[in-house]
Design an enzyme around this catalytic site. Sequence first.
Site, short mmCIF file in Angstrom:
data_model
loop_
_atom_site.label_atom_id
_atom_site.label_comp_id
_atom_site.label_asym_id
_atom_site.label_seq_id
_atom_site.Cartn_x
_atom_site.Cartn_y
_atom_site.Cartn_z
N ARG A 73 0.71 -1.20 0.09
CA ARG A 73 -0.19 0.00 0.03
C ARG A 73 0.85 1.17 -0.09
O ARG A 73 0.26 2.49 0.02
CB ARG A 73 -0.93 0.00 1.13
CG ARG A 73 -1.85 -1.02 1.30
CD ARG A 73 -3.26 -0.86 0.61
NE ARG A 73 -4.08 0.35 1.17
CZ ARG A 73 -4.55 1.21 0.44
NH1 ARG A 73 -4.48 1.17 -0.95
NH2 ARG A 73 -4.90 2.37 0.75
N GLY A 74 2.30 1.25 0.00
CA GLY A 74 2.78 2.37 0.04
C GLY A 74 3.17 3.01 -1.37
O GLY A 74 2.90 2.41 -2.22
N CYS A 75 3.42 4.39 -1.15
CA CYS A 75 3.45 5.16 -2.43
C CYS A 75 5.06 5.05 -3.01
O CYS A 75 5.15 5.86 -3.68
CB CYS A 75 3.20 6.60 -1.95
SG CYS A 75 1.31 7.00 -1.84
N ILE A 76 5.99 4.54 -2.26
CA ILE A 76 7.28 4.65 -2.70
C ILE A 76 7.70 3.35 -3.06
O ILE A 76 7.55 2.25 -2.49
CB ILE A 76 8.22 4.97 -1.32
CG1 ILE A 76 7.76 6.29 -0.98
CG2 ILE A 76 9.64 5.14 -1.93
CD1 ILE A 76 7.86 7.40 -1.72
#
Lengths: 100, 163
Positions: A97-100
């Site tokens: 779920r991370g953006c990075i």
Amino acid sequence: MMSRAVDVDAEGFMTDATQWDRDVAAAIAAEAGISPLTDRHWQVVEFMRERYLESGSAPSIRTLGKASGVPIKELYELFPKGPAKLAAKIAGIPKPRGCI
Amino acid sequence: MDPQADGNAPAPIEKVSIIVSKGSLEGVYPALIMANGARMEGIEANLFFTFFGLDAINRAKHEHVKVATVGNPGLHLATWAGGIPGVSSLVTHKLAEEMEKLDIPPIPEFVEMIAESGAGLYACKASVDLFGLTTDDFVDEVTEVITVGEFYGLAAGGQIIFT
């Protein structure tokens, strides 16, 4: 390969990590257009799974590049449609779920 | 044809070209996060650095990109206080610490990561000429210095995002 049902979410990520084994991984990979899984694929998939089972979340692409033993450039060659997402799917863990 | 007209899901985005025009930390990061995020989804990505955005790929400056503490109402800091020497560095340092906790890399590492992910990195020729720069001023990951016309050529068929 024997066919066997596993639980997945709407996007095809397994919802019960205990149903996973190497045959399931190979089947998910084949469905995503990666067949066969090479040793380098396995190195990433196993690293993701270990990190997830240890920490409860999937590693970021940065961590994958630094700690899996497979550099970022090669990660994208192995999993062209997005390494973190696809390796997680093959590893039988939830979508990162991370953006990075 | 309107992709939704036949009742199917909208066509996925296949390419983005992101323009980085600002040289502040909060100006640079959104573009880098969006470019990296695009590659993570298997979307083709180009970054076009123009004006002060060039600092993000300037090897002498990319480690020193700072949060704008003057004229930045989002910080909720009095303008006079933001102008005190060292405040910008301090705020930047605090933010960098928080970012590290979230596994967000510093700008030089982030640019390298994005290049390794297969994104194209381009410098704007007009800005390069304006600031008297040469390709030697940029990090090795920069693909080419290109004109705005060439940028539109590269961006053809995809989405353009201006930051």
